[in-house]
Design a protein around this motif. Structure first.
Motif, PDB file in Angstrom:
ATOM      1  N   UNK A 468      14.657   6.716  -0.989  1.00 52.20           N
ATOM      2  CA  UNK A 468      14.202   7.611   0.086  1.00 52.20           C
ATOM      3  C   UNK A 468      12.867   8.248  -0.272  1.00 52.20           C
ATOM      4  N   UNK A 469      11.954   7.424  -0.754  1.00 51.14           N
ATOM      5  CA  UNK A 469      10.677   7.924  -1.239  1.00 51.14           C
ATOM      6  C   UNK A 469       9.569   7.004  -0.729  1.00 51.14           C
ATOM      7  N   UNK A 470       8.647   7.577   0.030  1.00 53.40           N
ATOM      8  CA  UNK A 470       7.595   6.751   0.623  1.00 53.40           C
ATOM      9  C   UNK A 470       6.656   6.171  -0.429  1.00 53.40           C
ATOM     10  N   UNK A 471       6.428   6.893  -1.522  1.00 50.97           N
ATOM     11  CA  UNK A 471       5.583   6.347  -2.589  1.00 50.97           C
ATOM     12  C   UNK A 471       6.218   5.078  -3.154  1.00 50.97           C
ATOM     13  N   UNK A 472       7.527   5.125  -3.398  1.00 49.11           N
ATOM     14  CA  UNK A 472       8.226   3.928  -3.884  1.00 49.11           C
ATOM     15  C   UNK A 472       8.051   2.772  -2.911  1.00 49.11           C
ATOM     16  N   UNK A 473       8.202   3.069  -1.629  1.00 52.79           N
ATOM     17  CA  UNK A 473       8.076   2.025  -0.610  1.00 52.79           C
ATOM     18  C   UNK A 473       6.671   1.429  -0.596  1.00 52.79           C
ATOM     19  N   UNK A 474       5.656   2.280  -0.720  1.00 53.38           N
ATOM     20  CA  UNK A 474       4.283   1.787  -0.680  1.00 53.38           C
ATOM     21  C   UNK A 474       3.931   1.001  -1.935  1.00 53.38           C
ATOM     22  N   UNK A 475       4.413   1.436  -3.100  1.00 55.87           N
ATOM     23  CA  UNK A 475       4.176   0.650  -4.311  1.00 55.87           C
ATOM     24  C   UNK A 475       4.786  -0.733  -4.169  1.00 55.87           C
ATOM     25  N   UNK A 476       6.012  -0.771  -3.646  1.00 54.94           N
ATOM     26  CA  UNK A 476       6.696  -2.049  -3.455  1.00 54.94           C
ATOM     27  C   UNK A 476       5.943  -2.955  -2.492  1.00 54.94           C
ATOM     28  N   UNK A 477       5.373  -2.368  -1.442  1.00 50.60           N
ATOM     29  CA  UNK A 477       4.702  -3.173  -0.413  1.00 50.60           C
ATOM     30  C   UNK A 477       3.255  -3.502  -0.760  1.00 50.60           C
ATOM     31  N   UNK A 478       2.566  -2.593  -1.456  1.00 47.06           N
ATOM     32  CA  UNK A 478       1.124  -2.733  -1.625  1.00 47.06           C
ATOM     33  C   UNK A 478       0.685  -3.138  -3.025  1.00 47.06           C
ATOM     34  N   UNK A 479       1.438  -2.764  -4.050  1.00 51.39           N
ATOM     35  CA  UNK A 479       0.986  -3.029  -5.418  1.00 51.39           C
ATOM     36  C   UNK A 479       1.757  -4.162  -6.065  1.00 51.39           C
ATOM     37  N   UNK A 480       3.075  -4.186  -5.880  1.00 49.29           N
ATOM     38  CA  UNK A 480       3.897  -5.225  -6.517  1.00 49.29           C
ATOM     39  C   UNK A 480       3.437  -6.635  -6.144  1.00 49.29           C
TER      40      UNK A 480
END
Length: 623
Positions: A468-480
């Protein structure tokens, strides 16, 4: 709505103080009660000597229940002063060996929430307890008194059968309401303790109700220094402090500060604070007016709804995607709500472990940075209410505001550049595939290299993220996925924030990378502790487990700047940021504009970067 924000942002960035918008006034209210929504999940570890106890909301609770009861206080003008409500007289003496002795005489009308007196033993006793061998044995840090003369001998690990009383040379109990503390000339690593840029903070301490933390124990003075009576044992504090059901670090019962913790619900993630009727008052004589504060966990996905329905009526430090939806609520006619805004004294980041795995390599950390489009990341996370960070700072900090151009001229600009990321990895030896042959660029498989023993090491980073963390979601979508394009495989494991804290601070963990954020509560940043390579600091102050002598050495030099010499401090601050930017203990992602949303009849509430909600609420009242 955006027009309203940009005016507020301009005010915040130019003046570095909070700007407040006023909406329609509400009429008189009933009980003085605030329902605060915390984006951080609290844990029942109410003590910062254990790493899991120092998350944002737990620190808020400790601040409200323990601050303003010690010799030094942080004022509404963002200055440290001797607290006139606590200290009747004070003096300092320079000793021939280079040490300095501070003598404190307390007022005689101070009491804890249970009516027991706050006296000299309340201060000396907690220092003796928190720096003892026994304290270490229950898993706590023992560095809180490490500048005090005789700390190493007092806190040393006991050998089997060693039960001899230990005296702490630099502590003296002069009488019931007077004590002294002697700060050694140098620290355990030989670095000078004087001058010290924040010298007054040597006296920044809290009184402890030792009758509940160490029942039956007294403080005994002697020419060799103060000590605890023989009733102090490991078994005693295992019961009184470390018992999960009744121990004071899990279930504190007596408090010296403005508020008392009267209820904690680990299932519902709520805590209830009520005014301490025996609290003498803040440094200026003011007594807080808000009678009850309920703290609730409000995860990002439900935050807007909880504020809209009134389940919470105060949100502090809100940024990013929920700002505009909450501003929409406030803009409605007769909403009865308002907001304050200010730049953040902190930043969000990816934390790397430096002691094991691929992230122990500087080249790998830099390659991750070049695989990240941080400008787009910051834009998507902050929704325009923030900037990309490049070092160990937040955009509100004076040092950054006054040295921004010089900083940007000296640092590595980690713009999105997969070619540069590849170059770094190849130069670091990551040129093989899983079979030991040549790595095929663009394969999406993990790179490998030979370790010191000749075995193949895969470039696989294990990442622990919070749900439930937008930073986690963005790392997963944009950096990984971008990292995978250059052969860095990042595996994600998700869980709650307390688990992240435990894994991040553990001496042994399978994880190499974490995402979180930090906000400094005062301008007294301490790089000499944050980057201290000594074992005692690893997993507590030094959460990266980094052993970089240059980074720590700059921090030690900052510490030794004369109080008031901002030019020397700023020069070293720049050096620290430049080196930090190269070695990347963390990868900064953003520093954002903060919003506090509150009832519009909450008067005298004026948060700033260093006086956030748990400080500002002490002077506020509902009209």
């Amino acid at each position: 709505m955006k027009k309203v924000f940009y005016a507020a942002l301009a005010c915040a960035l130019l003046s570095i103080i909070g700007c407040q918008r006023t909406t329609q006034e509400a009429g008189p209210q009933g009980p003085q009660q605030i329902d605060f929504g915390s984006t951080t999940q609290m844990v029942n570890w109410f003590h910062a000597d254990w790493p899991a106890g120092n998350n944002a909301v737990n620190m808020d609770i400790m601040r409200l229940t323990r601050d303003h009861a010690g010799p030094v206080v942080f004022t509404r003008n963002e200055e440290w002063i001797i607290n006139p409500q606590v200290v009747a007289n004070h003096s300092s003496t320079n000793n021939s060996d280079g040490s300095r002795t501070y003598r404190i005489e307390l007022h005689r009308d101070l009491v804890f929430s249970d009516g027991q007196p706050i006296n000299a033993s309340s201060f000396i006793g907690q220092i003796l307890m928190r720096n003892s061998h026994e304290w270490r044995e229950i898993g706590a840090s023992v560095v809180s008194g490490n500048r005090i003369l005789g700390h190493a001998a007092y806190s040393a690990t006991r050998e089997a059968g060693d039960t001899a009383p230990r005296h702490f040379e630099g502590l003296r109990l002069i009488d019931e309401f007077t004590f002294s503390i002697t700060i050694a000339a140098t620290d355990a690593q030989g670095n000078p303790n004087f001058p010290y840029y924040f010298e007054l903070l040597y006296l920044d301490m809290r009184p402890y109700p030792i009758h509940v933390w160490m029942p039956g124990v007294t403080v005994i003075d002697s020419p060799q220094g103060a000590r605890l009576s023989d009733a102090f044992t490991l078994d005693l504090i295992r019961r009184s402090v470390d018992d999960p059901q009744t121990g004071q670090r899990f279930n504190p019962t007596v408090f010296p500060g403005p508020y008392m913790l009267v209820n904690y619900d680990s299932v519902g993630n709520t805590a209830v604070l009520e005014l301490n009727p025996r609290f003498k008052g803040l440094y200026d004589g003011h007594k807080p007016q808000i009678e009850r504060i309920t703290l609730r966990h409000t995860a990002q996905p439900v935050q807007v709804d909880m504020f809209a329905t009134g389940e919470v009526n105060l949100l502090g430090g809100i940024g990013g995607q929920n700002v505009d939806p909450i501003l929409d609520i406030i803009e409605q006619p007769n909403s009865g709500r308002s907001y304050a805004t200010y730049p953040r004294a902190g930043y969000g980041f990816i934390r790397f472990r430096h002691d094991h795995g691929p992230t122990a390599s500087e080249a790998v950390r830099q390659a991750v940075a070049f695989a990240a489009d941080r400008e787009e990341f910051a834009r998507q996370f902050t929704f325009g209410y923030g900037v990309v960070g490049h070092g160990w700072y937040g955009m509100a900090m004076r040092e950054y505001q006054q040295n921004r151009t010089a900083l940007h001229n000296r640092i590595i600009q980690y713009h999105y550049n997969l070619a540069r990321a590849t170059e770094l990895l190849v130069g670091d030896g990551w040129t093989l595939n899983a079979q030991g042959g040549a790595y095929v660029e663009g394969s999406g498989l993990p790179r490998h290299r030979r370790n010191a023993q000749g075995a193949l090491e895969p470039l696989i980073i294990e990442w622990f993220s919070t749900t439930d963390n937008r930073v986690s979601d963005l790392i997963s979508a944009m950096i990984v996925p971008e990292a995978a394009r250059v052969g860095i495989i990042i595996n994600q494991t998700s869980g709650d924030f307390p688990t992240l804290q435990r894994e991040m601070s553990a001496r042994v963990t399978d994880f190499h990378m974490f995402n979180l954020a930090t906000t400094w509560s005062t301008p007294a940043v301490a790089p000499w502790d944050t980057f201290n390579p000594d074992d005692a600091y690893l997993g507590t102050f030094n959460a990266n487990f980094i052993r970089d002598p240059v980074l720590h050495g700059i921090g030690v030099s900052m510490r030794s700047v004369e109080p008031g010499d901002t030019a020397s401090w700023d020069r070293l601050w720049l050096d620290l940021q430049v080196h930090y930017n190269r070695v990347l203990p963390d990868l900064p992602l953003y520093s954002d504009e903060f919003f506090d949303f509150h009832p519009d009849n909450l008067m005298n509430y004026s948060p700033t970067p260093f006086r956030t909600w748990s400080h500002s609420i002490l002077w506020a009242n509902l009209r």
